[in-house]
Design a protein around this motif. Structure first.
Motif, PDB file in Angstrom:
ATOM      1  N   ARG A 293       7.472  75.183  52.463  1.00 39.92           N
ATOM      2  CA  ARG A 293       8.154  75.561  53.599  1.00 39.92           C
ATOM      3  C   ARG A 293       8.498  77.080  53.580  1.00 39.92           C
ATOM      4  O   ARG A 293       9.583  77.673  54.201  1.00 39.92           O
ATOM      5  CB  ARG A 293       9.302  74.696  53.669  1.00 39.92           C
ATOM      6  CG  ARG A 293       9.359  73.219  53.765  1.00 39.92           C
ATOM      7  CD  ARG A 293      10.544  72.509  53.882  1.00 39.92           C
ATOM      8  NE  ARG A 293      10.258  71.114  54.080  1.00 39.92           N
ATOM      9  CZ  ARG A 293      11.267  70.304  54.231  1.00 39.92           C
ATOM     10  NH1 ARG A 293      12.581  70.605  54.586  1.00 39.92           N
ATOM     11  NH2 ARG A 293      11.063  68.997  54.639  1.00 39.92           N
TER      12      ARG A 293
ATOM     13  N   ASN B 183      12.107  73.920  59.460  1.00 37.24           N
ATOM     14  CA  ASN B 183      12.102  72.876  58.321  1.00 37.24           C
ATOM     15  C   ASN B 183      12.697  71.706  58.727  1.00 37.24           C
ATOM     16  O   ASN B 183      12.335  70.496  58.273  1.00 37.24           O
ATOM     17  CB  ASN B 183      12.954  73.598  57.057  1.00 37.24           C
ATOM     18  CG  ASN B 183      12.011  74.709  56.418  1.00 37.24           C
ATOM     19  OD1 ASN B 183      10.822  74.882  56.786  1.00 37.24           O
ATOM     20  ND2 ASN B 183      12.899  75.334  55.673  1.00 37.24           N
TER      21      ASN B 183
ATOM     22  N   MET C 286       8.017  71.076  60.295  1.00 40.88           N
ATOM     23  CA  MET C 286       7.125  71.252  59.059  1.00 40.88           C
ATOM     24  C   MET C 286       7.117  69.776  58.196  1.00 40.88           C
ATOM     25  O   MET C 286       6.323  69.446  57.526  1.00 40.88           O
ATOM     26  CB  MET C 286       7.447  72.432  58.224  1.00 40.88           C
ATOM     27  CG  MET C 286       6.986  73.500  58.607  1.00 40.88           C
ATOM     28  SD  MET C 286       6.943  74.980  57.485  1.00 40.88           S
ATOM     29  CE  MET C 286       8.589  75.714  57.811  1.00 40.88           C
TER      30      MET C 286
END
Length: 309
Positions: free
Chosen positions: A88, A51, A82
């Motif tokens: 996520r 993330n 991402m």
């Protein structure tokens, strides 16, 4: 989605693609997982999906490449950010990794898993069409004599049950005679192998599963689509685990709601159509109990929700 780092040491197509999704980098668990790949005789690539990255790009490159020094079967590494995606979840990250994978065999691993055995045997089973997914025997990292998972089961004697991790917490030596190569109805995302063609054919993982069960759901959809899944105790992995359990103590209400929602999402997919109203009413019942009667346990109480369907 941004691939911020790519290291390729060979143009050879990898035998397996190892996909790991975790919140942020640096991540100390990754060191342990990557170092354990020296036990793999197959050519492999690793796709790390995160993330956020809490370090300078040069620093990240240096630390990652240091992990792969001397690993002759390592083909390539990708670190994927991402970025600004609103989704996520682990399911989203694993789907992303699967789409980028070059190998026909996908290995999904949690960042706190450790490889104990070579994966040549299960990969051979997958390639020759004997099965389309394999769940290894997962043992506790803290104590290798304790079983973390010996396959997930969600149906018994024709009845629907809440997903259950078989033999979790049991002593390995007491269960060793019950562990043999057999067909199972679902897989566990802590460590599992699947054929990419079958994974994509069923639509990958369901991004709506925002808190656990995306792996169980995938396995059930593969089973319903006619793909054979096997539990293979000859292949062993270690798993640290317990992170989900610790979160329940901090975010009891949020975790309970998400867990219950995911549980019913799974059940609505695989039970017969005429039972949907019953499952929906049961869901509403336990949500009301949670709100007004103080039923806040995530264990035995909620596991009874669909046991008798």
């Amino acid at each position: 989605m941004v691939t911020i780092f790519l290291k390729r040491v060979s143009e050879t197509v990898p035998d397996i693609s190892i996909i790991v999704v975790f919140p942020s980098f640096p991540n100390f668990n990754i060191d342990r997982l990557v170092n354990s790949t020296k036990r793999i005789s197959l050519k492999y690539e690793i796709i790390l999906v995160v993330n956020e990255i809490k370090a300078l790009e040069k620093k990240v490159q240096e630390s990652l490449m240091a992990l792969f020094e001397g690993k002759s079967n390592f083909i390539s590494l990708r670190l994927v950010l991402m970025g600004s995606s609103n989704d996520r979840s682990a399911a989203f990250g694993r789907n992303l990794g699967a789409m980028l994978a070059e190998s026909p065999i996908l290995v999904f691993a949690d960042d706190d898993s450790v490889v104990l055995d070579d994966l040549a045997s299960p990969v051979k089973r997958l390639k020759n069409g004997e099965c389309y997914g394999i769940q290894p025997l997962i043992l506790k990292l803290a104590d290798m004599e304790i079983i973390d998972s010996a396959g997930d089961f969600t149906r018994y004697m024709g009845k629907m049950h809440a997903p259950k991790i078989r033999y979790s917490g049991d002593q390995f030596n007491k269960r060793s005679n019950d562990l043999y190569l057999e067909e199972v109805s679902s897989l566990r995302g802590a460590f599992m192998l699947v054929r990419k063609d079958a994974f994509l054919a069923v639509g990958g993982m369901d991004n709506s599963f925002i808190f656990v069960f995306e792996d169980v759901d995938l396995g059930w959809r593969m089973t319903c689509a006619g793909y054979t899944l096997l539990f293979d105790p000859e292949i062993r992995e270690l798993h640290k685990g317990s992170r989900t359990s610790s979160e329940t103590e901090v975010m009891t209400e949020k975790v309970f709601r998400l867990w219950l929602l995911n549980l019913y999402s799974l059940n609505l997919k695989v039970i017969r159509y005429r039972l949907w109203p019953y499952v929906f009413l049961q869901f509403q019942k336990y949500m009301l109990l949670y709100e007004f009667a103080g039923v806040k346990t995530r264990g035995v109480t909620t596991l009874k929700l669909v046991t008798n369907i």
